[in-house]
Design a protein around this motif. Structure first.
Motif, PDB file in Angstrom:
ATOM      1  N   ALA A  92      -0.318 -11.602  -1.085  1.00 24.49           N
ATOM      2  CA  ALA A  92       0.104 -10.270  -0.642  1.00 24.49           C
ATOM      3  C   ALA A  92      -0.585  -9.165  -1.439  1.00 24.49           C
ATOM      4  O   ALA A  92      -0.994  -8.137  -0.884  1.00 24.49           O
ATOM      5  CB  ALA A  92       1.615 -10.144  -0.762  1.00 24.49           C
ATOM      6  N   LEU A  93      -0.734  -9.376  -2.733  1.00 24.75           N
ATOM      7  CA  LEU A  93      -1.390  -8.384  -3.583  1.00 24.75           C
ATOM      8  C   LEU A  93      -2.851  -8.209  -3.195  1.00 24.75           C
ATOM      9  O   LEU A  93      -3.365  -7.085  -3.125  1.00 24.75           O
ATOM     10  CB  LEU A  93      -1.278  -8.800  -5.054  1.00 24.75           C
ATOM     11  CG  LEU A  93       0.128  -8.782  -5.645  1.00 24.75           C
ATOM     12  CD1 LEU A  93       0.148  -9.466  -7.002  1.00 24.75           C
ATOM     13  CD2 LEU A  93       0.672  -7.361  -5.740  1.00 24.75           C
ATOM     14  N   LEU A  94      -3.543  -9.326  -2.924  1.00 24.31           N
ATOM     15  CA  LEU A  94      -4.951  -9.244  -2.549  1.00 24.31           C
ATOM     16  C   LEU A  94      -5.121  -8.650  -1.157  1.00 24.31           C
ATOM     17  O   LEU A  94      -6.026  -7.849  -0.921  1.00 24.31           O
ATOM     18  CB  LEU A  94      -5.594 -10.631  -2.619  1.00 24.31           C
ATOM     19  CG  LEU A  94      -5.759 -11.205  -4.029  1.00 24.31           C
ATOM     20  CD1 LEU A  94      -6.311 -12.619  -3.974  1.00 24.31           C
ATOM     21  CD2 LEU A  94      -6.673 -10.315  -4.867  1.00 24.31           C
ATOM     22  N   GLU A  95      -4.241  -9.015  -0.242  1.00 21.57           N
ATOM     23  CA  GLU A  95      -4.353  -8.501   1.124  1.00 21.57           C
ATOM     24  C   GLU A  95      -4.044  -7.009   1.203  1.00 21.57           C
ATOM     25  O   GLU A  95      -4.484  -6.324   2.132  1.00 21.57           O
ATOM     26  CB  GLU A  95      -3.432  -9.286   2.055  1.00 21.57           C
ATOM     27  CG  GLU A  95      -3.928 -10.710   2.309  1.00 21.57           C
ATOM     28  CD  GLU A  95      -3.066 -11.475   3.287  1.00 21.57           C
ATOM     29  OE1 GLU A  95      -1.954 -10.996   3.628  1.00 21.57           O
ATOM     30  OE2 GLU A  95      -3.497 -12.569   3.713  1.00 21.57           O
ATOM     31  N   SER A  96      -3.323  -6.495   0.207  1.00 21.21           N
ATOM     32  CA  SER A  96      -3.041  -5.058   0.186  1.00 21.21           C
ATOM     33  C   SER A  96      -4.291  -4.241  -0.126  1.00 21.21           C
ATOM     34  O   SER A  96      -4.363  -3.059   0.197  1.00 21.21           O
ATOM     35  CB  SER A  96      -1.966  -4.746  -0.863  1.00 21.21           C
ATOM     36  OG  SER A  96      -2.499  -4.809  -2.179  1.00 21.21           O
ATOM     37  N   ARG A  97      -5.259  -4.871  -0.785  1.00 21.53           N
ATOM     38  CA  ARG A  97      -6.529  -4.225  -1.156  1.00 21.53           C
ATOM     39  C   ARG A  97      -6.303  -2.919  -1.938  1.00 21.53           C
ATOM     40  O   ARG A  97      -6.990  -1.918  -1.729  1.00 21.53           O
ATOM     41  CB  ARG A  97      -7.389  -3.963   0.085  1.00 21.53           C
ATOM     42  CG  ARG A  97      -7.735  -5.248   0.849  1.00 21.53           C
ATOM     43  CD  ARG A  97      -8.638  -4.989   2.023  1.00 21.53           C
ATOM     44  NE  ARG A  97      -8.850  -6.208   2.803  1.00 21.53           N
ATOM     45  CZ  ARG A  97      -9.763  -7.132   2.572  1.00 21.53           C
ATOM     46  NH1 ARG A  97     -10.576  -6.989   1.529  1.00 21.53           N
ATOM     47  NH2 ARG A  97      -9.885  -8.189   3.348  1.00 21.53           N
ATOM     48  N   CYS A  98      -5.333  -2.958  -2.827  1.00 24.82           N
ATOM     49  CA  CYS A  98      -4.967  -1.756  -3.586  1.00 24.82           C
ATOM     50  C   CYS A  98      -5.399  -1.778  -5.048  1.00 24.82           C
ATOM     51  O   CYS A  98      -5.450  -0.722  -5.683  1.00 24.82           O
ATOM     52  CB  CYS A  98      -3.447  -1.575  -3.558  1.00 24.82           C
ATOM     53  SG  CYS A  98      -2.766  -1.149  -1.952  1.00 24.82           S
ATOM     54  N   PRO A 135       0.813  -1.230   0.000  1.00 23.71           N
ATOM     55  CA  PRO A 135       0.000   0.000   0.000  1.00 23.71           C
ATOM     56  C   PRO A 135       0.843   1.275   0.000  1.00 23.71           C
ATOM     57  O   PRO A 135       0.510   2.246  -0.694  1.00 23.71           O
ATOM     58  CB  PRO A 135      -0.819  -0.135   1.294  1.00 23.71           C
ATOM     59  CG  PRO A 135      -0.924  -1.614   1.522  1.00 23.71           C
ATOM     60  CD  PRO A 135       0.411  -2.150   1.079  1.00 23.71           C
ATOM     61  N   ALA A 136       1.943   1.272   0.760  1.00 22.15           N
ATOM     62  CA  ALA A 136       2.813   2.455   0.786  1.00 22.15           C
ATOM     63  C   ALA A 136       3.465   2.674  -0.573  1.00 22.15           C
ATOM     64  O   ALA A 136       3.596   3.814  -1.035  1.00 22.15           O
ATOM     65  CB  ALA A 136       3.882   2.291   1.865  1.00 22.15           C
ATOM     66  N   LEU A 137       3.871   1.595  -1.224  1.00 18.46           N
ATOM     67  CA  LEU A 137       4.480   1.698  -2.543  1.00 18.46           C
ATOM     68  C   LEU A 137       3.493   2.276  -3.551  1.00 18.46           C
ATOM     69  O   LEU A 137       3.837   3.149  -4.356  1.00 18.46           O
ATOM     70  CB  LEU A 137       4.953   0.312  -3.005  1.00 18.46           C
ATOM     71  CG  LEU A 137       5.584   0.232  -4.396  1.00 18.46           C
ATOM     72  CD1 LEU A 137       6.927   0.949  -4.415  1.00 18.46           C
ATOM     73  CD2 LEU A 137       5.761  -1.225  -4.824  1.00 18.46           C
ATOM     74  N   GLU A 140       2.920   5.986  -2.929  1.00 14.73           N
ATOM     75  CA  GLU A 140       4.067   6.822  -3.292  1.00 14.73           C
ATOM     76  C   GLU A 140       4.307   6.886  -4.791  1.00 14.73           C
ATOM     77  O   GLU A 140       4.590   7.960  -5.347  1.00 14.73           O
ATOM     78  CB  GLU A 140       5.328   6.283  -2.609  1.00 14.73           C
ATOM     79  CG  GLU A 140       6.579   7.070  -2.939  1.00 14.73           C
ATOM     80  CD  GLU A 140       7.839   6.447  -2.366  1.00 14.73           C
ATOM     81  OE1 GLU A 140       8.940   6.916  -2.719  1.00 14.73           O
ATOM     82  OE2 GLU A 140       7.740   5.485  -1.570  1.00 14.73           O
ATOM     83  N   LYS A 141       4.183   5.743  -5.460  1.00 16.27           N
ATOM     84  CA  LYS A 141       4.603   5.660  -6.863  1.00 16.27           C
ATOM     85  C   LYS A 141       3.464   5.755  -7.883  1.00 16.27           C
ATOM     86  O   LYS A 141       3.714   6.111  -9.042  1.00 16.27           O
ATOM     87  CB  LYS A 141       5.343   4.334  -7.092  1.00 16.27           C
ATOM     88  CG  LYS A 141       6.543   4.100  -6.187  1.00 16.27           C
ATOM     89  CD  LYS A 141       7.665   5.077  -6.455  1.00 16.27           C
ATOM     90  CE  LYS A 141       8.907   4.734  -5.642  1.00 16.27           C
ATOM     91  NZ  LYS A 141      10.004   5.705  -5.867  1.00 16.27           N
ATOM     92  N   LEU A 142       2.236   5.445  -7.460  1.00 17.96           N
ATOM     93  CA  LEU A 142       1.138   5.392  -8.431  1.00 17.96           C
ATOM     94  C   LEU A 142      -0.008   6.323  -8.056  1.00 17.96           C
ATOM     95  O   LEU A 142      -1.152   6.106  -8.438  1.00 17.96           O
ATOM     96  CB  LEU A 142       0.620   3.949  -8.557  1.00 17.96           C
ATOM     97  CG  LEU A 142       1.653   2.901  -9.006  1.00 17.96           C
ATOM     98  CD1 LEU A 142       1.028   1.509  -9.023  1.00 17.96           C
ATOM     99  CD2 LEU A 142       2.232   3.250 -10.375  1.00 17.96           C
ATOM    100  N   ALA A 143       0.300   7.356  -7.315  1.00 20.35           N
ATOM    101  CA  ALA A 143      -0.719   8.309  -6.874  1.00 20.35           C
ATOM    102  C   ALA A 143      -1.439   8.938  -8.065  1.00 20.35           C
ATOM    103  O   ALA A 143      -0.821   9.292  -9.072  1.00 20.35           O
ATOM    104  CB  ALA A 143      -0.078   9.397  -6.011  1.00 20.35           C
ATOM    105  N   GLY A 144      -2.768   9.058  -7.946  1.00 22.32           N
ATOM    106  CA  GLY A 144      -3.554   9.694  -8.994  1.00 22.32           C
ATOM    107  C   GLY A 144      -3.941   8.777 -10.133  1.00 22.32           C
ATOM    108  O   GLY A 144      -4.631   9.202 -11.064  1.00 22.32           O
ATOM    109  N   LEU A 145      -3.482   7.533 -10.090  1.00 21.72           N
ATOM    110  CA  LEU A 145      -3.789   6.556 -11.135  1.00 21.72           C
ATOM    111  C   LEU A 145      -4.553   5.375 -10.534  1.00 21.72           C
ATOM    112  O   LEU A 145      -4.494   5.129  -9.333  1.00 21.72           O
ATOM    113  CB  LEU A 145      -2.495   6.056 -11.785  1.00 21.72           C
ATOM    114  CG  LEU A 145      -1.657   7.119 -12.498  1.00 21.72           C
ATOM    115  CD1 LEU A 145      -0.267   6.566 -12.803  1.00 21.72           C
ATOM    116  CD2 LEU A 145      -2.343   7.588 -13.773  1.00 21.72           C
TER     117      LEU A 145
END
Length: 288
Positions: A136-142, A107-109, A112-117
């Protein structure tokens, strides 16, 4: 350079003194049609920020950068970083992060890196981390969607229907969180070095809400994993491995029956709705 030309790849790797790592599950694509098809399947557009895992020398990265607003690739092998600097030099919407995705604050990545998209995932996943990486990708809920190249056997397992040989606890987990589809197969000859198995591209739309009502997700998946603990045994015997210390066999049997299931059924026959009913029935019988 041509990112999928075998001779060009060999020359590039020799120049950088690169050697393939079996422990990292490295298999680079050498058929140009495959990364193009994967990127197209991801439906990446200018409004998307793409997280890529294990970019290799950038074959898929190249195709994603042509479509997406931004691509951030997480690469564990530091030996590939100077190679990516060279192969991806023409794309100002690409960034590589030197990290282990399994130890990354996703989530932090993304913030930081994909804000606004709108974040999505598209990757040729290293085979040795497929399950923990997807978890890990699913648990990030991003992410809105996850499009990955994985072993065909894994893709089939994630899409498997109840009652089939491939169906298991991770099938339930995946289908609870996403709507997965196996899109197409990719032969061994499309990689260097060649893997021992056939691969497949899986696209999973992440669900905004689960398909079944569950009060406690952690408890729900505890029931699911217990149900598959003894795959060839009845659901009652399997559940006793997870709940035998708190419930008697008679109580577990009562819960199974009250959920509308036969005590002799096996966990591999149950779908999401059956597991949701079973979870509620077991929760009602657990001591406070």
């Amino acid at each position: 350079m041509e990112h999928c030309d075998f001779a060009a790849i060999e020359a590039l790797l020799r120049r950088h003194g690169f050697h393939f790592s079996k422990s990292m599950g490295q298999n680079f694509l050498i058929d140009a049609s495959v990364p193009a098809a994967i990127a197209e399947a991801s439906e990446a557009g200018e409004g998307n920020g793409v997280l890529e895992i294990g970019p290799g020398i950038g074959a898929l990265s190249h195709e994603l950068c042509r479509r997406a607003g931004r691509v951030v690739a997480v690469e564990l092998d530091k030996a590939l970083l100077p190679i990516l600097d060279e192969t991806m030099a023409n794309f100002d919407n690409f960034e590589v992060v030197s990290a282990d995705i399994l130890k990354t604050d996703i989530p932090a990545l993304v913030r930081e890196k994909l804000a606004g998209l709108t974040p999505i995932v598209c990757a040729n996943l290293p085979y040795n981390i497929t399950t923990p990486a997807i978890t890990a990708l699913l648990e990030s809920r991003c992410f809105e969607s996850i499009t990955v190249l994985v072993q065909k056997e894994v893709a089939e397992r994630l899409c498997a229907a109840p009652g089939t040989a491939a169906y298991g606890a991770f099938s339930v987990y995946m289908q609870y969180h996403t709507a997965p589809r196996l899109l197409f197969e990719v032969g061994r000859e499309c990689f260097q070095p060649q893997p021992k198995v056939t691969s497949a591209v899986l696209r999973a739309e992440v669900r905004k809400t689960p398909p079944v009502a569950v009060e406690d997700e952690k408890f729900f998946f505890r029931v699911v994993y217990a149900a598959f603990a003894l795959r060839r045994k009845t659901i009652v015997n399997s559940l006793m491995t997870g709940f035998g210390s708190r419930l008697t066999k008679e109580q577990v049997t009562e819960a199974v029956v009250s959920a509308g299931l036969a005590p002799t059924v096996r966990g591999e026959k149950l779908g999401l709705e059956e597991f949701a009913r079973l979870t509620r029935a077991l929760a009602e019988r657990l001591p406070a």
